[in-house]
Design a protein around this motif. Structure first.
Motif, mmCIF file in Angstrom:
data_model
loop_
_atom_site.group_PDB
_atom_site.id
_atom_site.type_symbol
_atom_site.label_atom_id
_atom_site.label_comp_id
_atom_site.label_asym_id
_atom_site.label_seq_id
_atom_site.Cartn_x
_atom_site.Cartn_y
_atom_site.Cartn_z
ATOM 1 N N ALA A 181 0.738 -1.118 -0.064
ATOM 2 C CA ALA A 181 0.275 -0.082 0.000
ATOM 3 C C ALA A 181 0.699 1.317 -0.109
ATOM 4 O O ALA A 181 1.823 1.220 0.525
ATOM 5 C CB ALA A 181 -0.853 0.004 1.247
ATOM 6 N N ASP A 182 0.387 2.072 -0.590
ATOM 7 C CA ASP A 182 0.997 3.578 -0.655
ATOM 8 C C ASP A 182 1.092 4.284 0.791
ATOM 9 O O ASP A 182 0.339 4.029 1.643
ATOM 10 C CB ASP A 182 0.416 4.532 -1.726
ATOM 11 N N ASP A 183 1.878 5.162 1.069
ATOM 12 C CA ASP A 183 2.115 5.676 2.427
ATOM 13 C C ASP A 183 0.686 6.250 2.691
ATOM 14 O O ASP A 183 0.377 6.439 3.840
ATOM 15 C CB ASP A 183 3.244 6.693 2.211
ATOM 16 N N GLY A 184 0.016 6.840 1.786
ATOM 17 C CA GLY A 184 -1.120 7.570 2.247
ATOM 18 C C GLY A 184 -2.302 6.631 2.776
ATOM 19 O O GLY A 184 -3.453 7.288 3.110
ATOM 20 N N VAL A 185 -2.238 5.449 2.432
ATOM 21 C CA VAL A 185 -3.365 4.441 2.984
ATOM 22 C C VAL A 185 -3.163 3.963 4.502
ATOM 23 O O VAL A 185 -2.060 3.720 5.149
ATOM 24 C CB VAL A 185 -3.092 3.174 2.162
ATOM 25 N N ASP A 186 -4.220 4.264 4.957
ATOM 26 C CA ASP A 186 -4.417 3.712 6.370
ATOM 27 C C ASP A 186 -4.836 2.410 6.474
ATOM 28 O O ASP A 186 -6.060 2.103 6.251
ATOM 29 C CB ASP A 186 -5.443 4.642 7.412
ATOM 30 N N MET A 187 -3.877 1.428 6.794
ATOM 31 C CA MET A 187 -4.461 -0.134 6.822
ATOM 32 C C MET A 187 -5.341 -0.593 7.732
ATOM 33 O O MET A 187 -6.065 -1.525 7.549
ATOM 34 C CB MET A 187 -3.133 -0.989 6.544
ATOM 35 N N THR A 188 -5.037 0.172 8.834
ATOM 36 C CA THR A 188 -6.262 -0.306 9.978
ATOM 37 C C THR A 188 -7.592 0.127 9.498
ATOM 38 O O THR A 188 -8.619 -0.435 9.724
ATOM 39 C CB THR A 188 -5.943 0.573 11.333
ATOM 40 N N ARG A 189 -7.619 1.305 8.683
ATOM 41 C CA ARG A 189 -9.068 1.906 8.270
ATOM 42 C C ARG A 189 -9.389 0.758 7.142
ATOM 43 O O ARG A 189 -10.554 0.605 7.102
ATOM 44 C CB ARG A 189 -8.956 3.373 7.825
ATOM 45 N N VAL A 190 -8.513 0.504 5.946
ATOM 46 C CA VAL A 190 -8.910 -0.514 5.309
ATOM 47 C C VAL A 190 -9.467 -1.729 5.749
ATOM 48 O O VAL A 190 -10.605 -2.119 5.266
ATOM 49 C CB VAL A 190 -7.723 -0.738 4.176
ATOM 50 N N THR A 191 -8.604 -2.370 6.933
ATOM 51 C CA THR A 191 -9.277 -3.463 7.468
ATOM 52 C C THR A 191 -10.734 -3.312 8.079
ATOM 53 O O THR A 191 -11.629 -4.190 8.046
ATOM 54 C CB THR A 191 -8.429 -3.876 8.515
#
Length: 202
Positions: free
Chosen positions: A62-72
């Motif tokens: 994922a790019d730096d601007g992606v919040d993976m906690t939010r994606v999950t």
């Protein structure tokens, strides 16, 4: 956060429990894709779990601007509305358009079961995913589109064959993946061409 009122805490907890019991219904919403190597339809709760684990697994990409906690979090709640609206095949564009209002109403009802702070948090998260404008929402949508493609590529095109899906439909509907992760789309496109050659796509 400390609980200062036992009556308030009990009331809020009752609402949380009501929500948790209500979303158990998601396990009864069947999708078009079958669980690999079985004749059983995948349910939407299973899809959401698979989506969430995929998000965790794809975090390094994922790019730096992606919040993976939010994606999950989006993965876990994005399809809760199917409890009321049902599942519509991703390639049924008219059906997808028709069900949009039902999904919005379902979001109001289902997230409305929660206490106010969580109600707002869950609903805003769902709306962000639906708008598909933030980096996190776009990465989430990319994974959501990816998962059924991967399932079909490892299941002899099961839901494609059963629903008469064409290669052009798959390429067009999933081209969004290329916007978020071009290298992955290049890889998938090659496998999709092979799937058509094998008779899995028209």
């Amino acid at each position: 956060m400390a609980v200062t009122s036992s009556a308030l805490a009990f009331g809020e907890l009752t609402d949380v429990v009501a929500f948790l019991i209500e979303i158990d219904k998601l396990k009864n919403i069947q999708r078009r894709t079958k669980v690999l190597n079985t004749q059983r339809q995948e349910n939407t709760a299973e899809h959401s779990w698979h989506f969430a684990v995929a998000a965790m697994t794809l975090t390094p990409y994922a790019d730096d601007g992606v919040d993976m906690t939010r994606v999950t979090q989006m993965a876990l709640i994005h399809d809760i509305v199917e409890i009321d609206a049902g599942d519509v095949l991703v390639y049924d564009l008219a059906g997808r358009e028709a069900v949009h209002a039902l999904e919005a109403k379902a979001a109001q009802r289902l997230f409305g079961l929660l206490p106010a702070p969580q109600r707002r948090q869950f609903h805003e998260l769902w709306l962000e995913y639906e708008a598909r404008e933030t980096p996190s929402a776009r990465f989430a949508l990319m994974i959501d589109r990816l998962m059924p493609v991967l399932m079909n590529l490892h299941n002899q095109g099961q839901s494609w064959v059963e629903n008469g899906i064409t290669l052009d439909q798959v390429l067009t509907r999933n081209a969004f993946i290329a916007e978020v992760y071009p290298a992955l789309w290049t890889h998938l496109s090659q496998h999709l061409q092979q799937a058509q050659q094998r008779g899995w796509l028209k």
